[in-house]
Each structure stands twice: as structure tokens, then as C-alpha cells.
Design an enzyme around this catalytic site. Structure first.
Site, PDB file in Angstrom:
ATOM      1  N   SER B  46       9.192   0.703   3.162  1.00 35.86           N
ATOM      2  CA  SER B  46       8.984   0.131   4.498  1.00 35.86           C
ATOM      3  C   SER B  46       8.488  -1.306   4.370  1.00 35.86           C
ATOM      4  O   SER B  46       8.957  -2.210   5.074  1.00 35.86           O
ATOM      5  CB  SER B  46       7.954   0.954   5.276  1.00 35.86           C
ATOM      6  OG  SER B  46       8.338   2.305   5.325  1.00 35.86           O
ATOM      7  N   LYS B 165       4.721  11.111  -0.946  1.00 37.94           N
ATOM      8  CA  LYS B 165       3.876  10.049  -0.441  1.00 37.94           C
ATOM      9  C   LYS B 165       3.707  10.268   1.053  1.00 37.94           C
ATOM     10  O   LYS B 165       4.696  10.421   1.780  1.00 37.94           O
ATOM     11  CB  LYS B 165       4.525   8.675  -0.672  1.00 37.94           C
ATOM     12  CG  LYS B 165       3.767   7.536   0.025  1.00 37.94           C
ATOM     13  CD  LYS B 165       4.534   6.223   0.039  1.00 37.94           C
ATOM     14  CE  LYS B 165       3.810   5.199   0.926  1.00 37.94           C
ATOM     15  NZ  LYS B 165       4.604   3.968   1.123  1.00 37.94           N
ATOM     16  N   SER B 167       2.004   8.412   4.273  1.00 39.61           N
ATOM     17  CA  SER B 167       1.431   7.107   4.622  1.00 39.61           C
ATOM     18  C   SER B 167       0.254   7.181   5.574  1.00 39.61           C
ATOM     19  O   SER B 167      -0.394   6.166   5.819  1.00 39.61           O
ATOM     20  CB  SER B 167       2.513   6.224   5.256  1.00 39.61           C
ATOM     21  OG  SER B 167       3.347   5.715   4.250  1.00 39.61           O
ATOM     22  N   GLY B 190      -0.489   6.647   1.235  1.00 34.51           N
ATOM     23  CA  GLY B 190       0.000   5.312   1.528  1.00 34.51           C
ATOM     24  C   GLY B 190      -0.959   4.565   2.437  1.00 34.51           C
ATOM     25  O   GLY B 190      -0.644   3.500   2.933  1.00 34.51           O
TER      26      GLY B 190
END
Lengths: 296, 296, 296, 296
Positions: B46, B165, B167, B190
């Protein structure tokens, strides 16, 4: 161009066969739509699973559409991308493929940063560069963002921005778009549930998933409403309710494709990660479709 | 492969110059990271504005990264797409480019249809076909969907899925991923704001945007925490707070790129529709960065 | 007053018998808590179904609590109401009943109007008039509003505002409260799932529903964490996870009351419209409770 | 009773003077409404700041209303509370005060537990015990919960439940209530923005905050719409838009009270924590009000 956006448009599905786009089925669907009361079609919209197609597929779909959509009906191409540059490139390819109008969904990945100012600059850049007139597209249910009405009002003054489609059924939001629309700027609803009420509120037309299944019923509701036959419009809107709910809020694009199959169109399975609807959903959709057609 | 996901990874920015990817700047950044305490980098995440790159650009970025990321550090490639097939294709290209691991964001366009079952089938198909080990990626702030913990637990048993992961900074959600993780399955945070607390909770590492700006401070927090030096870890986490907030929740990727510029990395402007941060934001970020570096 | 908010507090349930408050059962519960490691109790909190009690019932509950809560432990009374005036009146009644501290939930009915300024004026008026020290209370899951951190920071300078309880598990939000807290201002977590991580982050204590069921286990986690025995704290936190989830996110107050019954406290059915948990939920809660007690 | 819910109802404000309810101003307002086209009034609704009144004040307000509301118009009393028992008690007091109908807001504090089943049992208990007919009340913007349409459909069969008011402007939600409504069951909109479109959709009437300011304009829209004068209805709805938006979505109850003052009714400041609107808001509201009255 002389096209005025008015009436009912079907955001057409993209059928697949063995994982690839079924261009024959797609063309056959559009050929049938040519003989209906639809004002045009939207190709590569949310309903068309545009998010699941690559650019080459998208281009081929547009070319195929152009071959069969008659000149009297609008061919609207979905060209929204996350980046401004990629959106412009898609608009140019849509023009090359002979589309009439581009429908440009709001970018939305970086939600917190999609301010009115960011939207304004994005759409101005797109509209400046697009060879085709631009239709703004707000679809909060999928994007999680909302184009502010005052930004839409500013953009409506751009010579190459001709209207907005708002997919929501919140008529307070929709009414704000209507309130900022100058004369000649089209405000279209994408909500089947709020279709007839939105027409009463002043909507110039609609882009309705269910219009791919029952195009003439949708067109009749529009005709009734605009001719002032409100009782007939409401009665038809209500009869369409169960089917519209089933292929809309409840089972979405997979449900719509099942309904297309049941109505003799090419529907088929959606592309993964979308899953086909279960058998009992198909049975319910069949029941609603038959009830609607029997009454119509 | 023998790689174990542990430590701090930087999700690296993609610098642009005159609209094109600045591969020189990008490579220079990664070269500098090679001499830090980072365990590796995430390219095309991202933070890397992957949503705004086309596939060719993405491929070139990965090839460039492979040239400079040393073998002792992980090169993780973001390969998530909306369609399962496009995701698999991206995983294969990442493998061809020499990446070590793929980070696969949840599809999310058709939010209402992204059930646990839809996620499971998507990730199993991807993991079956991907030449590289798969790291699941839940990023609700951008996608609006959440991978259910029990689905993550099922996927964790797939031989080619090596971790997740998440976030978010909601440690109830994060704790559920930890609770379903078998031995050897990495659970990475994250969230910079929740970095040290997440390590306390059992996180195996982190992918932190701010690690691209102050890689060694992030690595030190990890080292302190895992060595049981909790006071030092917390003190450093707190000192990092204002900078992390500025380049995270407040100004996001545009803010992070401004911070990269200030720290001597190639940052530059983001790609539209993202807007560069205003001058006063740069001043605030500079202040926070200098305060952090002065104290460290 | 010399009370410092530190340690674990149980937000105690309000048991009912034949529709009326069961003061005997309530007092018996609190008598048992007196011999535990709890630092105090919160009476009339969300867990106490305060939203479902009338003012007379609330007063009687406080009087009963005062009789059995020993002076060494804090008796905290929930006194938040929607109107500022009613909140002040409730604070005065809590003082008359001998409470030590008042816990004042954010008003929330008129969500869109609860700006930082509105919150600030509300809490300043309450704190000016309250005979007892005020603990701010942010509980977004129930109220749908969030007290801004900068407003909390301003309020923290008021001489009669001594701390804040935030019920959420989002440690980015919680960290912002910690960041604005002056020395001596207590920041307490209300999240069992994030309990130990929040302590690592700097929380001064916790108000945990599950502490009414297993008070000493919660107190031990606090002791371990503050003494630097992080491995023991994390191990105990993890063992408590399934029970905490069952009586928290999953089955809420009705689940907690079932757990109280299973642990030998007075629990019973919640007040309608809350429904008692089904039999299979009780079985699951029993299983989690026994597993936790067997391991502890 | 013979009352049929049809037409426009004003949810009247509760004016305050020096902190206390201004019963004189309140009665004067209602006396003026008696000579308008309103079908009745709702006392103690959201607009009436019922959440900020204590029970004694609420009782006095109802008694005062009964003295001046003529028998030809409905006196509807808001009696929703969080607990089922308190709601029933409020319904009985409303009956004692001579009200005609009770409007019962969904309980909402324990959001996650307000399932269809919980709502059904709550409303059945209330309707069984209430001496007055019950009007269901869904107001998601304030409560954060939504009464499921199928639950509303079940409740519509109870002999003492006569209708539903839904405050939202989402006509997909509203349409579902209409779809499950048996003959004689009233479905009222609480959205001024969606007022005329909702009438087109089949709404039997409306409860509109702005009707307290411009009662006859609201009543005219209803008359136009039900008489088939759609152009007139839409034109008037549009003219009312700016004022409705200002005293609705934008400035809410405080804005509405400012508008009441400007229109010669008793408005005044709201009760804290609500704050009065700033002077520039009053100026804008005045402008919109005058423009509307000049055109009408």
C-alpha cells in the site's frame, strides 16, 4: 455530442466461459437489449465485474459491444481506475473502441486522502484529457467513499462532464446531487429499490442491474413515471421489488448472473473470488422472476 | 525456503520523477536499507502506491529491487489483485523477478460477498499456484473488509502460506490472528502506533511505513522488546510516536514521502489522485523527525 | 483525595431476582471481591446494566456497595447521563452514597453534535460541580462516539478530573490518550483482549468485565506486567483469552452473568431487552472457565 | 381507536427557560399548530430532546400538550427507554396524561445484542402492556441499530402495534418496511429530504422536524402528493430543501430551535451538552427561511 442521458441503462454483465470472457454470449445479450426500451448500456461497470478483468479483456468487450449496440442507444464504458493517469488511458481506449460516454468511478483505495479537492483535481484531469464525455460515478457501497455534492456541483460546470450516477438508495445524498445539477447535467440513480422514488425526486434516468434481466419492465416504470402515470409506475416498481432485492442487496452480481441464465441471457458463474450463488438462491430467484413476468 | 519472517520490514515507497517511476531513487533507497537493521523490505505494498502502478511498472520495480536487496534480507512483493487469476499471475511475475515472498492483500471490491468461504477459496487457489510462499494481508483501513480469524487459521495450515500481516491497531483483532497461528506461522503487525504493544502480545515482527524513514530506530525497538528490555523499547516507541502519527494516520503516504525527502531518501510527490502534503505539514514532519533523531 | 488509580477494577454486574435488583446477591459478590487482588470496583457501569436501571435502583445499589467495599479499595460509581444536569445530579447522589470516584460516560445520543467543544464543556461543568473526582469514560462500542484525544488532554488539566477509561482495543486510540496524559492522570483500559499489551504501552490499570469472574487472575497479570515478569503475564493473558472473548465480544453482559453463576457468584439473567444466553453458550463458557481455572 | 395515522406530524421541540422546561412557550407553540394542516404532534421525540429530560419533566410536558392539542389531531408521545420495563412504565404514564399513541424508539445501548429476536420480545412486551397503540420507531442515525424489516413485519400483526416511523432517508430500507406492512399499518418517514419521494413510494405520512417551523408547507406537500399534483409537490419539496438541510443534517435540533425563534415560535437554546448554533448559522437559517416563505 447530441446525446442526452435520459431513460434506463443496463449495466451489463460480463459472461465467462471456462475462465475467459464469453464474447459470443456477451454480444448475444447486447443484441437482445437493442430491441428493448433501454436507452443504452453500461459496459465494464461494477456489474460487469470490471474489477476482475484485465485491460485487454476490457478492450475486447468494448469492441464487441460497439459492433452490436445500435447508434440510437448509448454505449457507456466504465473506465475508472485508482490512478488518474490510468483512468485517462482507459478513457482513450474506450474512445478508440467507439464508446459514446465514459463512466468514471471515484478512486477510493487511499480513502482518508480522497478529499473534495483530490476528487476535483482527479476528475478535472480526466475530463480535460478524455476524448469522450464523462459521467461521474459515486458507488459508496463498493468504494467506502462519497463524492461530496459541492464537488460534484463544481465538476458539473466542466464542459466535458455530463452527469453523475449515484448508486445509493439514500435520497438525501441523491437529492444533494440533484440540487447542484445545472440544466442539462444528468443525475442518474443506480438503485433499483429507489428507482421510482428517485424519478419522482427528479432523476433523469437510471442504471439498474436488474434492467439486464427485465429491461422492458424497467423502461415501462420510467415511461409511466415521466408520463405522470404514478399509480402504474408504483405498482410495477413494487412487483419488481422481490427480484430486484434478490439480485441486488442479497446476492449481488452472482445472483444477477443466475437471473440472466433464467431469463435466457448468457449469465454463468462469476469470476473468482466471487462465488456462484447456491442452488436454493437460484430457486428463489426463479420464483421471483416468474412471479414478476406472470404479472407483467 | 529457509526464510523465517521475524523482525522489522519496511514497506518501501515508490518514488516518481515527472510522472514515471524513479528507479534510480528507488534503488538508492533500497541500497541504504541494506546497511540497516531491517529484516527486509516490502515492495509494491500500500505504501508503495501499488494501487497506482500498472503491471509493467510493478515488474520493473521488482527487478530493480532484486538487484540491490542482499540475500540475507527478505524481498517481499505485493501481488494482491481483485481477481484470483490476476493475483496468481502477479505472484508468478514476482517469482520471475526473483522475489522471496508474496504479500497478498484481501480482495475487497465486492465487499458484501467476501465471506470467509470466498477468502478461503481465493487464498487456497493463490497458494496452490504461487511459486513463492504467501503472506496473507489484512488491511481493513483501505479495503473495508476483514479476513476472519478462523479463516486465517484454516489457511495457516496450507504449506505455502507462511504468515499474515495485519495493518490494524486493534489488538483484539490482532490477538485472534495470534491465537490461531500454528508454530512457524508469522503474525506481523503493520501498525506503528501498536508496534511495541503488539510485540509484547506475541507478534513476530512488523511491516512499518515509518521504517523507511528511521529503519534503525524501528529495528532497535524490536531488539529491545525481544531481548526483554521493555523500558527501553517503550521509551523509543513513545519518542517515535509524533513522527509515526504524522506519516501514518494523519498524512499517510504523501506525508511519508515528505519524510523520506527530509531524511535524505528519494521521496517526492505521490501519484495523482494523491496530493502532496502542504508546506505546513512538511514543517511539522521535519520538526518531529528532528526531535526523534536528536533524542536517539 | 489520596486515591491513585492503579491496578485492576471489576465493573460489577447487577444481579436481578424476579425483575428486581438482587441486593443480597450483589452484596455477596462484592464481599467476595474484597478478599481478592482487585484495586476496586466499578458499580453502575455498562457491565452493571446501568442503562437498564432507574435512579432509585441505582442509588440503592451504591448504598449497598458502600457497606461492603472496604476503605482500601476504590468504589467507583458510573454516573454518566445524556444531559449535563442529570449527570451532575447523579454525581451528587453517588457522593451522598459514599462513593469514591465517578465514572462519566460520554453523552452520545445526538452523535453528530458531540464535538470536542461540546464534550469539553460537558465535562468541565460536571467536574466543577461533582463532589467526587471524575474519571472520563470513552466506550465507542456502545456510544458510537469517540472523545478526541486533544479534548481529553485539555480536560486532564482540570483539578477534579483524575483519569480516563477507554474501553476499546485499538491501541492507536489508546496511545493517544496516554500521550496527552499528564503525570498523575490515570489511563485505564477496558479491553480484556488488549489488557497486557495496554499495560506494556503504559496503561495504569484496567477495568475488565472478566475481573468479576476471575479477579485474581486479572490481578496477577497486572502484577506480573508491572514487576517486569513479561513471560508470565503474556502466558496468563493468553490462557484467559477464550473466556474473555466469550464473556466479552461474543456474548457480552449476558455471557458474563452466566460465567458469574458458574464461578459461584450471583449472576442470573440480564434485564430485558437483553436476553439470557442459550444453553450451548453456557456450556462453552463453562468449558473455557474450567480450562482457565485448571491451568491457573 | 379510530385514529388512522396519515398526514404530517410535527415532532415538537421542548423549549427551555433558565434551564427549566418553558411550558408556556411549549403550549403556545402547540396552540399555533392546532390551526395548521398538521395531522398531529409528536411530543418527547428526538427533536423534543427527550433524551435530556427527566421523567417528571416528561410527564408535565405531556399534560401540557393534552390541554391544547385538539381532539381532531393526534397527540403522540415518545416513550422509548433502554429497558423494557421502563418503556412500559413510560407508556402507562403517557396514557395517564391523555396521549393518543406512543412512539417507541428501539433500545440500542447494547448494540451487538439487539437482534431481531430481542427487538421482537421487547416490542411484544411493550405492546401487550401499553394502554395506548404503539408506533415502532427506527432512528439509526441516533441509535446505531436498525430494526430488521422482517421483525417489523412480525410485529405489524400485533393488534396494538399500528405503524412504524423510520427516520432514515435510505429508501431501500424504507421500502422494506412498506413491503411488509399489512393494510392499515402506517409507515411514516422521518426524513424531510426524502419526504415527497417517500410519499411516492407509498408512505402514509411523515414526522418532520421542519414541520414545527413551516407546518403548512409540509402539509401542502402531502396534500399535493396524495392528490396526484406531483409537479407542485416536487417544486415545494425543492424550495424547502435548503431550510430542511440546515435544521436537519447540518445543525440538527439546535438549528431547528433557532428556526423556531425566527418563525415566531418558542425555540431557545438546547439543553447541554447540546450547544446553541453560532450566529452565522442563525443568519443562514434566517436566509433560507425567508426565501422559503417569500416563495410560498
Amino acid at each position: 455530442m447530441g446525446l442526452t442521458l435520459r431513460g434506463v441503462y443496463a449495466p451489463v454483465a460480463t459472461p465467462f466461459r471456462q475462465g475467459a470472457v464469453d464474447l459470443d454470449g456477451f454480444s448475444a445479450n447486447l443484441t437482445r437489449y437493442a430491441d428493448t426500451g433501454l436507452a443504452g448500456v453500461v459496459v465494464l461497470g461494477s456489474t460487469g465485474e470490471a474489477a476482475l478483468l484485465d485491460d485487454d479483456e476490457a478492450d475486447r468487450v468494448l469492441v464487441a459491444a460497439r459492433r452490436v449496440v445500435p447508434s440510437g442507444k448509448a454505449l457507456i464504458a466504465g473506465t475508472g481506475r485508482e490512478s488518474t493517469a490510468a483512468t485517462i488511458a482507459a478513457c482513450r481506449r474506450a474512445a478508440d473502441a467507439g464508446s459514446d460516454i465514459v463512466l468514471v468511478r471515484t478512486p477510493s483505495f487511499f480513502k482518508g486522502h480522497m478529499t473534495g479537492d483530490a476528487f476535483r483535481r482527479h476528475y478535472e484531469s480526466v475530463a480535460d484529457a478524455s476524448p469522450l464525455p464523462v459521467l461521474l460515478y459515486n458507488v459508496t457501497v463498493f468504494t467506502g467513499v462519497t463524492l461530496p455534492a459541492d464537488t460534484a456541483g463544481q465538476l458539473a460546470r466542466h464542459h466535458n462532464i455530463v452527469g453523475i450516477k449515484d448508486s445509493g438508495s439514500d435520497l438525501e445524498v441523491f437529492g444533494r446531487y440533484l440540487a447542484v445539477a445545472p440544466v442539462g447535467f444528468a443525475v442518474l440513480t443506480g438503485s433499483t429499490a429507489a428507482f421510482y422514488p428517485a424519478l419522482c425526486q427528479g432523476a433523469h434516468g437510471a442504471v439498474l442491474g436488474v434492467a439486464g434481466v427485465v429491461p422492458d419492465i424497467c423502461a415501462q416504470i420510467f415511461e409511466h413515471a415521466t408520463a405522470g402515470r404514478h399509480d402504474e409506475a408504483l405498482a410495477l416498481q413494487r412487483r419488481m421489488g422481490p427480484l430486484a432485492d434478490a439480485v441486488g442487496a442479497r446476492w449481488g452480481v452472482p445472483g444477477l448472473k443466475a437471473a440472466l441464465d433464467l431469463a435466457g441471457y448468457a449469465g454463468g458463474d462469476p469470476r473468482p473470488p466471487l462465488l456462484a450463488v447456491p442452488a436454493d438462491a437460484v430457486a428463489t430467484i426463479r420464483e421471483h422472476l416468474h412471479a414478476l413476468l406472470a404479472a407483467a
